[in-house]
Design an enzyme around this catalytic site. Structure first.
Site, mmCIF file in Angstrom:
data_model
loop_
_atom_site.group_PDB
_atom_site.id
_atom_site.type_symbol
_atom_site.label_atom_id
_atom_site.label_comp_id
_atom_site.label_asym_id
_atom_site.label_seq_id
_atom_site.Cartn_x
_atom_site.Cartn_y
_atom_site.Cartn_z
ATOM 1 N N TYR A 24 -13.320 -11.130 -1.363
ATOM 2 C CA TYR A 24 -12.037 -10.418 -1.399
ATOM 3 C C TYR A 24 -11.514 -10.221 0.025
ATOM 4 C CZ TYR A 24 -8.791 -6.520 -1.710
ATOM 5 O OH TYR A 24 -7.700 -5.715 -1.567
ATOM 6 N N GLU A 46 -4.846 -0.491 -7.580
ATOM 7 C CA GLU A 46 -4.901 0.579 -6.580
ATOM 8 C C GLU A 46 -4.763 1.949 -7.246
ATOM 9 O OE1 GLU A 46 -5.757 0.338 -3.504
ATOM 10 O OE2 GLU A 46 -5.421 -1.755 -3.003
ATOM 11 N N TRP A 54 -13.214 1.161 -3.846
ATOM 12 C CA TRP A 54 -12.516 -0.079 -4.180
ATOM 13 C C TRP A 54 -13.449 -1.077 -4.839
ATOM 14 C CZ3 TRP A 54 -8.193 -1.761 -5.640
ATOM 15 C CH2 TRP A 54 -7.874 -3.116 -5.583
#
Length: 191
Positions: A24, A46, A54
């Site tokens: 990522y 988000e 995350w």
């Protein structure tokens, strides 16, 4: 593609060594995205991340893609109470009713912005001069802020429009993820 976890390669320290996180970091984070569907995807992800790490959301990303109609904003905007109940039973996503309802409501607002500005990208990137990314020059990722005056301004405007789970910290993370802000450290291979 084989991921190189060579210790001599410089990366932002936040991504650690988890291959999913490293991929990522290397392939997505900080790369400018102007395409509405991907901007919507990150809006959902988000917002789901609020209060969590995350990596938790990243590991559930493919499940979100399935649960949220491949991030098709028009389909998500049409979700009903039955869809909310279906999502609340889905153990493969974050089952928070407020976040799920916010995703659906935010999809409807996203469509309104597309109508008003021609695209969400025009609206979102329109907060920047010439719609060009801000390139920061951090030597340590810990120097990057959690929010800025710009994220405050965007978040406030989106809140006025009715968006939920999009405070200034989430907004800044969205800006980083979609390349509106490049916070890769100096020397990082993904810079």
């Amino acid at each position: 593609m084989k991921l190189d976890l060579n210790k001599s390669i410089v990366r932002c320290a936040w991504c650690g060594t988890d291959p999913l996180y490293v991929r990522y970091h290397d392939e997505e984070w900080g790369k400018p995205i102007y395409e509405d569907q991907t901007l919507f995807e990150f809006l959902i992800l988000e917002s789901a991340q609020a209060g969590l790490s995350w990596i938790t959301v990243l590991k559930k990303r493919e499940n979100y893609r399935i649960a949220f109609a491949n991030f098709d904003v028009e389909k998500v905007a049409e979700f009903t109470d039955e869809d909310v109940e279906r999502l609340l039973q889905n153990q493969e996503i974050i089952r928070n009713k407020l976040k799920i309802n916010a995703a659906i409501s935010n999809a409807r607002l996203f469509l309104e912005i597309q109508q008003e500005f021609g695209s969400f990208s025009n609206y979102f990137w329109g907060f920047l001069p010439d719609k060009k990314p801000i390139i920061n020059t951090w030597t340590d990722h810990k120097n990057a802020p959690a929010r800025t005056e710009l994220s405050d301004r965007i978040s406030l405007d989106m809140k006025k429009r009715g968006f939920k789970f999009f405070g200034t910290t989430i907004c800044y993370a969205h800006m980083q993820a979609t390349g509106m802000i490049n916070d890769h450290i100096e020397g990082c291979i993904a810079r």
